[in-house]
Design a protein around this motif. Structure first.
Motif, PDB file in Angstrom:
ATOM      1  N   ASP A 126       0.847  -1.185   0.000  1.00  0.00           N
ATOM      2  CA  ASP A 126       0.000   0.000   0.000  1.00  0.00           C
ATOM      3  C   ASP A 126       0.882   1.234   0.000  1.00  0.00           C
ATOM      4  O   ASP A 126       2.088   1.146   0.233  1.00  0.00           O
ATOM      5  N   GLY A 127       0.297   2.385  -0.247  1.00  0.00           N
ATOM      6  CA  GLY A 127       1.071   3.612  -0.205  1.00  0.00           C
ATOM      7  C   GLY A 127       0.226   4.843  -0.460  1.00  0.00           C
ATOM      8  O   GLY A 127      -0.823   4.763  -1.084  1.00  0.00           O
ATOM      9  N   ARG A 128       0.677   5.971   0.054  1.00  0.00           N
ATOM     10  CA  ARG A 128       0.049   7.268  -0.167  1.00  0.00           C
ATOM     11  C   ARG A 128       1.147   8.303  -0.337  1.00  0.00           C
ATOM     12  O   ARG A 128       2.212   8.195   0.247  1.00  0.00           O
ATOM     13  N   ALA A 129       0.862   9.332  -1.129  1.00  0.00           N
ATOM     14  CA  ALA A 129       1.837  10.385  -1.350  1.00  0.00           C
ATOM     15  C   ALA A 129       1.151  11.738  -1.352  1.00  0.00           C
ATOM     16  O   ALA A 129      -0.014  11.862  -1.714  1.00  0.00           O
ATOM     17  N   GLY A 130       1.874  12.772  -0.915  1.00  0.00           N
ATOM     18  CA  GLY A 130       1.376  14.135  -0.981  1.00  0.00           C
ATOM     19  C   GLY A 130       0.610  14.557   0.253  1.00  0.00           C
ATOM     20  O   GLY A 130       0.610  13.888   1.285  1.00  0.00           O
ATOM     21  N   VAL A 131      -0.061  15.692   0.127  1.00  0.00           N
ATOM     22  CA  VAL A 131      -0.831  16.266   1.226  1.00  0.00           C
ATOM     23  C   VAL A 131      -1.913  15.285   1.673  1.00  0.00           C
ATOM     24  O   VAL A 131      -2.632  14.720   0.858  1.00  0.00           O
ATOM     25  N   GLY A 132      -2.015  15.086   2.959  1.00  0.00           N
ATOM     26  CA  GLY A 132      -3.022  14.173   3.485  1.00  0.00           C
ATOM     27  C   GLY A 132      -2.524  12.767   3.685  1.00  0.00           C
ATOM     28  O   GLY A 132      -3.222  11.939   4.278  1.00  0.00           O
ATOM     29  N   SER A 133      -1.322  12.457   3.213  1.00  0.00           N
ATOM     30  CA  SER A 133      -0.796  11.112   3.412  1.00  0.00           C
ATOM     31  C   SER A 133      -0.242  10.975   4.830  1.00  0.00           C
ATOM     32  O   SER A 133       0.228  11.939   5.426  1.00  0.00           O
ATOM     33  N   PRO A 134      -0.298   9.780   5.404  1.00  0.00           N
ATOM     34  CA  PRO A 134       0.221   9.592   6.770  1.00  0.00           C
ATOM     35  C   PRO A 134       1.737   9.751   6.776  1.00  0.00           C
ATOM     36  O   PRO A 134       2.411   9.425   5.796  1.00  0.00           O
ATOM     37  N   SER A 135       2.275  10.252   7.875  1.00  0.00           N
ATOM     38  CA  SER A 135       3.716  10.448   7.964  1.00  0.00           C
ATOM     39  C   SER A 135       4.239  10.001   9.323  1.00  0.00           C
ATOM     40  O   SER A 135       3.809  10.501  10.365  1.00  0.00           O
ATOM     41  N   LEU A 136       5.169   9.061   9.298  1.00  0.00           N
ATOM     42  CA  LEU A 136       5.830   8.631  10.525  1.00  0.00           C
ATOM     43  C   LEU A 136       6.907   9.626  10.942  1.00  0.00           C
ATOM     44  O   LEU A 136       7.425   9.561  12.057  1.00  0.00           O
ATOM     45  N   ILE A 137       7.263  10.532  10.037  1.00  0.00           N
ATOM     46  CA  ILE A 137       8.283  11.537  10.337  1.00  0.00           C
ATOM     47  C   ILE A 137       7.697  12.674  11.156  1.00  0.00           C
ATOM     48  O   ILE A 137       8.255  13.081  12.181  1.00  0.00           O
ATOM     49  N   THR A 138       6.553  13.189  10.700  1.00  0.00           N
ATOM     50  CA  THR A 138       5.944  14.348  11.370  1.00  0.00           C
ATOM     51  C   THR A 138       4.800  13.949  12.297  1.00  0.00           C
ATOM     52  O   THR A 138       4.383  14.747  13.137  1.00  0.00           O
TER      53      THR A 138
END
Length: 217
Positions: free
Chosen positions: A197-209
Protein backbone atom coordinates in the motif's frame (compact mmCIF):
# COMPACT_ATOMS: atom_id res chain seq x y z
CA UNK A 1 -2.23 16.63 -3.96
CA UNK A 2 -2.94 13.32 -2.33
CA UNK A 3 -1.77 10.70 -4.77
CA UNK A 4 -2.73 7.10 -4.10
CA UNK A 5 0.11 4.75 -4.86
CA UNK A 6 -1.84 1.49 -4.84
CA UNK A 7 -3.89 -0.54 -2.43
CA UNK A 8 -4.33 -4.23 -1.80
CA UNK A 9 -7.85 -5.01 -2.92
CA UNK A 10 -10.25 -7.82 -2.11
CA UNK A 11 -11.23 -7.99 -5.79
CA UNK A 12 -10.01 -11.29 -7.26
CA UNK A 13 -9.17 -9.56 -10.55
CA UNK A 14 -6.48 -7.43 -8.94
CA UNK A 15 -5.24 -9.67 -6.15
CA UNK A 16 -2.00 -10.43 -7.98
CA UNK A 17 -1.39 -6.95 -9.44
CA UNK A 18 -0.75 -4.95 -6.27
CA UNK A 19 1.65 -2.05 -6.89
CA UNK A 20 1.79 -2.56 -10.67
CA UNK A 21 1.48 0.51 -12.90
CA UNK A 22 3.24 2.89 -10.54
CA UNK A 23 6.87 2.40 -11.54
CA UNK A 24 7.72 -0.14 -8.84
CA UNK A 25 9.93 -2.97 -10.08
CA UNK A 26 11.11 -5.58 -7.62
CA UNK A 27 14.62 -6.94 -8.09
CA UNK A 28 13.19 -10.46 -8.40
CA UNK A 29 10.92 -9.45 -11.29
CA UNK A 30 7.85 -9.36 -9.07
CA UNK A 31 5.84 -6.29 -8.14
CA UNK A 32 7.33 -4.04 -5.49
CA UNK A 33 9.81 -1.23 -5.05
CA UNK A 34 13.41 -1.80 -6.12
CA UNK A 35 15.93 -3.05 -3.62
CA UNK A 36 19.23 -1.22 -3.60
CA UNK A 37 21.96 -2.95 -5.55
CA UNK A 38 25.53 -1.78 -6.00
CA UNK A 39 27.88 -2.81 -8.77
CA UNK A 40 31.45 -2.16 -7.69
CA UNK A 41 32.83 -4.00 -10.72
CA UNK A 42 31.51 -1.29 -13.04
CA UNK A 43 32.71 1.63 -10.94
CA UNK A 44 35.34 3.80 -12.69
CA UNK A 45 38.90 3.53 -11.41
CA UNK A 46 40.61 6.93 -11.06
CA UNK A 47 44.09 7.65 -9.73
CA UNK A 48 43.87 11.34 -8.87
CA UNK A 49 42.39 12.42 -5.53
CA UNK A 50 40.05 14.99 -7.08
CA UNK A 51 38.41 12.42 -9.32
CA UNK A 52 38.13 9.97 -6.42
CA UNK A 53 36.41 12.59 -4.26
CA UNK A 54 34.05 13.50 -7.09
CA UNK A 55 33.04 9.86 -7.54
CA UNK A 56 32.37 9.29 -3.83
CA UNK A 57 28.64 8.60 -3.38
CA UNK A 58 26.67 11.09 -1.28
CA UNK A 59 25.87 10.30 2.32
CA UNK A 60 22.65 8.30 2.78
CA UNK A 61 19.53 10.17 3.92
CA UNK A 62 19.09 10.62 7.63
CA UNK A 63 16.89 8.23 9.61
CA UNK A 64 14.31 10.12 11.64
CA UNK A 65 12.60 8.88 14.82
CA UNK A 66 9.31 7.21 13.98
CA UNK A 67 6.02 8.58 15.31
CA UNK A 68 4.90 4.95 15.60
CA UNK A 69 6.63 2.28 17.65
CA UNK A 70 7.38 -1.21 16.39
CA UNK A 71 4.66 -3.66 17.37
CA UNK A 72 4.45 -7.42 17.79
CA UNK A 73 3.87 -9.23 14.49
CA UNK A 74 4.61 -12.55 12.74
CA UNK A 75 6.98 -12.82 9.78
CA UNK A 76 5.59 -16.17 8.66
CA UNK A 77 1.87 -15.54 9.23
CA UNK A 78 -0.31 -16.79 6.37
CA UNK A 79 -4.01 -16.20 5.72
CA UNK A 80 -6.64 -18.88 6.26
CA UNK A 81 -9.29 -19.05 3.56
CA UNK A 82 -12.82 -20.30 4.23
CA UNK A 83 -13.72 -23.73 2.86
CA UNK A 84 -16.05 -22.14 0.29
CA UNK A 85 -13.44 -19.66 -1.02
CA UNK A 86 -13.39 -18.98 -4.76
CA UNK A 87 -10.94 -21.24 -6.63
CA UNK A 88 -9.35 -18.17 -8.25
CA UNK A 89 -8.63 -16.81 -4.79
CA UNK A 90 -6.95 -20.07 -3.79
CA UNK A 91 -4.84 -19.96 -6.94
CA UNK A 92 -3.84 -16.36 -6.20
CA UNK A 93 -2.90 -17.40 -2.67
CA UNK A 94 -0.46 -19.99 -3.99
CA UNK A 95 1.14 -17.48 -6.37
CA UNK A 96 1.45 -14.50 -4.05
CA UNK A 97 4.72 -14.01 -2.13
CA UNK A 98 3.17 -12.09 0.77
CA UNK A 99 0.72 -14.94 1.34
CA UNK A 100 3.53 -17.45 1.85
CA UNK A 101 5.56 -18.51 4.89
CA UNK A 102 8.99 -17.45 3.62
CA UNK A 103 12.42 -17.90 5.17
CA UNK A 104 12.52 -15.36 8.03
CA UNK A 105 16.30 -15.06 7.75
CA UNK A 106 15.80 -13.30 4.41
CA UNK A 107 13.26 -10.78 5.70
CA UNK A 108 13.93 -7.06 5.38
CA UNK A 109 15.40 -5.38 8.42
CA UNK A 110 14.82 -1.69 9.15
CA UNK A 111 17.73 -0.41 7.06
CA UNK A 112 16.79 -2.55 4.06
CA UNK A 113 13.15 -1.43 4.23
CA UNK A 114 14.21 2.22 4.35
CA UNK A 115 16.61 1.80 1.42
CA UNK A 116 13.88 0.16 -0.62
CA UNK A 117 11.39 2.91 0.20
CA UNK A 118 13.92 5.65 -0.57
CA UNK A 119 14.50 4.15 -4.01
CA UNK A 120 10.78 4.51 -4.80
CA UNK A 121 11.33 8.27 -4.96
CA UNK A 122 11.30 9.84 -8.42
CA UNK A 123 14.57 11.51 -7.38
CA UNK A 124 16.28 9.38 -4.71
CA UNK A 125 19.19 11.83 -4.47
CA UNK A 126 16.76 14.42 -3.11
CA UNK A 127 15.46 12.26 -0.25
CA UNK A 128 16.15 14.12 3.01
CA UNK A 129 15.14 11.65 5.71
CA UNK A 130 13.02 8.58 6.34
CA UNK A 131 11.34 6.83 9.27
CA UNK A 132 10.10 3.26 9.62
CA UNK A 133 8.14 1.04 11.97
CA UNK A 134 7.43 -2.70 11.77
CA UNK A 135 3.81 -3.40 12.60
CA UNK A 136 1.19 -6.11 11.93
CA UNK A 137 -0.84 -5.79 8.74
CA UNK A 138 -4.02 -4.86 10.61
CA UNK A 139 -2.24 -1.84 12.11
CA UNK A 140 -0.96 -0.83 8.68
CA UNK A 141 -4.57 -0.90 7.50
CA UNK A 142 -5.49 1.57 10.22
CA UNK A 143 -2.72 3.87 9.04
CA UNK A 144 -3.61 3.78 5.34
CA UNK A 145 -7.35 3.10 5.51
CA UNK A 146 -9.16 0.90 3.05
CA UNK A 147 -10.29 -2.70 3.25
CA UNK A 148 -8.15 -5.73 4.02
CA UNK A 149 -6.84 -8.19 1.47
CA UNK A 150 -7.79 -11.85 2.01
CA UNK A 151 -4.28 -12.74 0.85
CA UNK A 152 -2.55 -11.08 3.81
CA UNK A 153 -2.71 -12.40 7.36
CA UNK A 154 -3.72 -9.71 9.84
CA UNK A 155 -0.70 -10.43 12.08
CA UNK A 156 1.90 -10.52 9.28
CA UNK A 157 4.85 -8.15 9.70
CA UNK A 158 4.73 -5.04 7.53
CA UNK A 159 7.25 -2.22 7.32
CA UNK A 160 5.58 1.16 7.14
CA UNK A 161 8.12 3.68 5.83
CA UNK A 162 7.67 7.44 5.41
CA UNK A 163 10.05 9.27 3.10
CA UNK A 164 10.74 13.01 2.96
CA UNK A 165 11.41 13.18 -0.77
CA UNK A 166 9.69 13.64 -4.14
CA UNK A 167 7.37 11.04 -5.55
CA UNK A 168 5.93 11.18 -9.06
CA UNK A 169 3.43 8.41 -9.79
CA UNK A 170 2.89 7.10 -13.30
CA UNK A 171 -0.92 6.97 -13.17
CA UNK A 172 -1.45 10.09 -15.29
CA UNK A 173 -2.45 10.49 -18.91
CA UNK A 174 0.43 10.59 -21.44
CA UNK A 175 1.90 14.05 -21.85
CA UNK A 176 0.39 15.39 -18.64
CA UNK A 177 2.71 17.37 -16.38
CA UNK A 178 2.19 16.70 -12.69
CA UNK A 179 4.45 18.11 -9.98
CA UNK A 180 5.97 15.40 -7.77
CA UNK A 181 4.31 14.90 -4.40
CA UNK A 182 6.37 16.13 -1.46
CA UNK A 183 6.71 13.06 0.70
CA UNK A 184 5.15 9.61 0.66
CA UNK A 185 4.57 6.58 2.86
CA UNK A 186 4.51 2.96 1.74
CA UNK A 187 3.81 -0.40 3.36
CA UNK A 188 6.19 -3.25 2.51
CA UNK A 189 5.72 -6.91 3.41
CA UNK A 190 8.73 -7.62 5.63
CA UNK A 191 9.17 -11.21 4.48
CA UNK A 192 8.93 -10.79 0.70
CA UNK A 193 9.69 -7.11 0.09
CA UNK A 194 6.42 -6.70 -1.82
CA UNK A 195 4.73 -3.28 -1.71
CA UNK A 196 1.25 -3.58 -0.20
CA UNK A 197 0.00 0.00 0.00
CA UNK A 198 1.07 3.61 -0.21
CA UNK A 199 0.05 7.27 -0.17
CA UNK A 200 1.84 10.38 -1.35
CA UNK A 201 1.38 14.13 -0.98
CA UNK A 202 -0.83 16.27 1.23
CA UNK A 203 -3.02 14.17 3.48
CA UNK A 204 -0.80 11.11 3.41
CA UNK A 205 0.22 9.59 6.77
CA UNK A 206 3.72 10.45 7.96
CA UNK A 207 5.83 8.63 10.52
CA UNK A 208 8.28 11.54 10.34
CA UNK A 209 5.94 14.35 11.37
CA UNK A 210 3.10 12.31 12.90
CA UNK A 211 0.62 13.93 10.51
CA UNK A 212 -2.53 12.07 9.42
CA UNK A 213 -1.95 9.08 11.68
CA UNK A 214 -4.71 7.38 13.67
CA UNK A 215 -4.84 9.05 17.09
CA UNK A 216 -4.52 5.75 18.99
CA UNK A 217 -1.17 5.01 17.35
Amino acid sequence: MNAMIKTASTSVAVLTTIALGYGFTHSSGQSGTPRVRTDAANAPVRSDAASTAASTPPSPPATAPSAIRDATCELEAVPTLPSNADSRLRKALDATPFAQALDPSEALDRDAAIRQADQASSEPSKVNRSAAARVPYNQALEIFGGGPSPLIATTRCVWVVSVDGPFAGLSVRPGAKVAPAKGYTIAIDAASGEVLDGRAGVGSPSLITGANLPTKQ
